[in-house]
Design a protein around this motif. Structure first.
Motif, PDB file in Angstrom:
ATOM      1  N   ILE A 157       0.861  -1.174  -0.059  1.00 42.28           N
ATOM      2  CA  ILE A 157       0.032   0.037  -0.027  1.00 42.28           C
ATOM      3  C   ILE A 157       0.742   1.148  -0.007  1.00 42.28           C
ATOM      4  N   PRO A 158       0.846   2.181  -0.991  1.00 37.63           N
ATOM      5  CA  PRO A 158       1.443   3.318  -1.027  1.00 37.63           C
ATOM      6  C   PRO A 158       0.993   4.183   0.120  1.00 37.63           C
ATOM      7  N   LYS A 159       1.866   5.118   0.639  1.00 35.32           N
ATOM      8  CA  LYS A 159       1.476   5.952   1.652  1.00 35.32           C
ATOM      9  C   LYS A 159       1.876   7.457   1.272  1.00 35.32           C
ATOM     10  N   LYS A 160       0.907   8.312   1.910  1.00 37.05           N
ATOM     11  CA  LYS A 160       0.900   9.805   1.749  1.00 37.05           C
ATOM     12  C   LYS A 160       1.934  10.232   2.649  1.00 37.05           C
ATOM     13  N   VAL A 161       3.065  11.044   2.280  1.00 36.39           N
ATOM     14  CA  VAL A 161       4.000  11.607   3.124  1.00 36.39           C
ATOM     15  C   VAL A 161       4.023  12.906   2.681  1.00 36.39           C
ATOM     16  N   GLY A 162       3.395  13.988   3.443  1.00 35.11           N
ATOM     17  CA  GLY A 162       3.377  15.370   3.209  1.00 35.11           C
ATOM     18  C   GLY A 162       2.264  15.659   1.894  1.00 35.11           C
ATOM     19  N   ASN A 163       3.124  16.089   1.068  1.00 36.16           N
ATOM     20  CA  ASN A 163       2.380  16.353  -0.399  1.00 36.16           C
ATOM     21  C   ASN A 163       2.813  15.268  -1.420  1.00 36.16           C
ATOM     22  N   SER A 164       3.673  14.216  -0.874  1.00 40.12           N
ATOM     23  CA  SER A 164       4.115  13.586  -1.983  1.00 40.12           C
ATOM     24  C   SER A 164       3.575  11.783  -1.687  1.00 40.12           C
ATOM     25  N   VAL A 165       3.800  11.036  -2.288  1.00 38.88           N
ATOM     26  CA  VAL A 165       3.311   9.717  -2.137  1.00 38.88           C
ATOM     27  C   VAL A 165       4.692   8.715  -2.113  1.00 38.88           C
ATOM     28  N   LYS A 166       4.610   7.967  -0.961  1.00 38.62           N
ATOM     29  CA  LYS A 166       5.805   6.998  -0.882  1.00 38.62           C
ATOM     30  C   LYS A 166       5.522   5.638  -1.297  1.00 38.62           C
ATOM     31  N   TYR A 167       6.011   5.255  -2.379  1.00 38.59           N
ATOM     32  CA  TYR A 167       5.690   3.822  -2.789  1.00 38.59           C
ATOM     33  C   TYR A 167       6.505   2.815  -2.312  1.00 38.59           C
ATOM     34  N   PRO A 168       5.966   1.473  -1.892  1.00 38.65           N
ATOM     35  CA  PRO A 168       6.496   0.546  -1.423  1.00 38.65           C
ATOM     36  C   PRO A 168       7.554  -0.109  -2.307  1.00 38.65           C
ATOM     37  N   ASP A 169       8.708  -0.217  -1.989  1.00 33.87           N
ATOM     38  CA  ASP A 169       9.831  -0.755  -2.815  1.00 33.87           C
ATOM     39  C   ASP A 169       9.788  -2.214  -3.241  1.00 33.87           C
TER      40      ASP A 169
END
Length: 236
Positions: A157-169
């Motif tokens: 599950i990708p996560k929203k970090v601030g104004n960006s999205v952190k994708y699983p590696d």
């Protein structure tokens, strides 16, 4: 033979079913192109919330295509099969850090995970199980007499970090998490009642016929062996 011995043997027999992880016989490389084509970006992007019937059908074709390559003698290990463009049509755009390794228990997860990442599809799996208590006890959870229950799962599950999205590696998942968390104990889980609290099994029993057994079907032997089907021949 005691009553408990009979129950244990019957229970083990119940686990010796053919289970389906989902997956036709040919694969045209030009028909389906993956969403991930960059060697530098290894994030696991999701383009939809669930697999469609078309995704499942294409996955079956992919498994069959890889299996045919093995049957033709083009490769004989997970590494050299998935690095061979004649066997794995996406090999040429794989990132360099992808290890491409699995044992028999990891393989159903590895191949479905690899395909899911390439096509930006959802993916999740069991990471921990606990043995169902039995009078005999069990030192090795892979051979628990009464099977296991799921205690933990991992979902991509990708996560929203601030104004960006952190994708699983994807490399972390395919190289380390699957390799480190999956054992044949994952297959020794009863499907009955496992959907009640979200700790559900990754598999379900399949009928032994041509509709139930397809490329991608997984056969589990309670002695600890796991096999992935790529083809059902005319004589069965």
């Amino acid at each position: 033979m005691t009553k408990s011995d009979t129950i244990a043997k019957s229970t083990l027999g119940a686990f010796m079913f053919i289970i389906l992880m989902l997956a036709l016989n040919t694969w045209a490389q030009s028909n389906v192109q993956p969403g991930v084509t960059s060697k530098s970006f290894t994030g696991w992007v999701l383009s939809k919330p669930e697999w469609s019937p078309g995704d499942e059908a294409n996955y079956e074709k992919y498994v069959a295509y890889v299996g045919e390559g093995v049957a033709k003698g083009l490769c004989n290990t997970v590494t050299n099969c998935f690095r061979n463009p004649k066997v794995n049509p996406y090999a040429s755009s794989d990132p360099g850090g992808l290890k491409l390794y699995s044992d028999c228990a990891d393989f159903p997860y590895f191949v479905r995970g690899y395909y899911a990442w390439r096509f930006q599809l959802p993916f999740g799996f069991i990471t921990e199980v606990a043995a169902i208590q039995s009078p005999e006890g069990s030192r090795d959870i892979r051979y628990s007499p009464y099977g296991n229950v799921v205690t933990k799962r991992y979902d991509v599950i990708p996560k929203k970090v601030g104004n960006s999205v952190k994708y699983p590696d994807a490399l972390e998942i395919l190289n380390r998490i699957i390799q480190g968390k999956i054992t044949s104990a994952n297959f020794r889980v009863s499907y009955s009642g496992m959907d009640d609290d979200g700790m559900y099994s990754d598999f379900y029993p399949a009928r032994v016929n041509r509709e139930g057994i397809r490329p991608g079907t997984v056969i589990y032997d309670p002695n600890g062996h796991v096999v992935t089907v790529y083809k059902v021949t005319k004589d069965g």
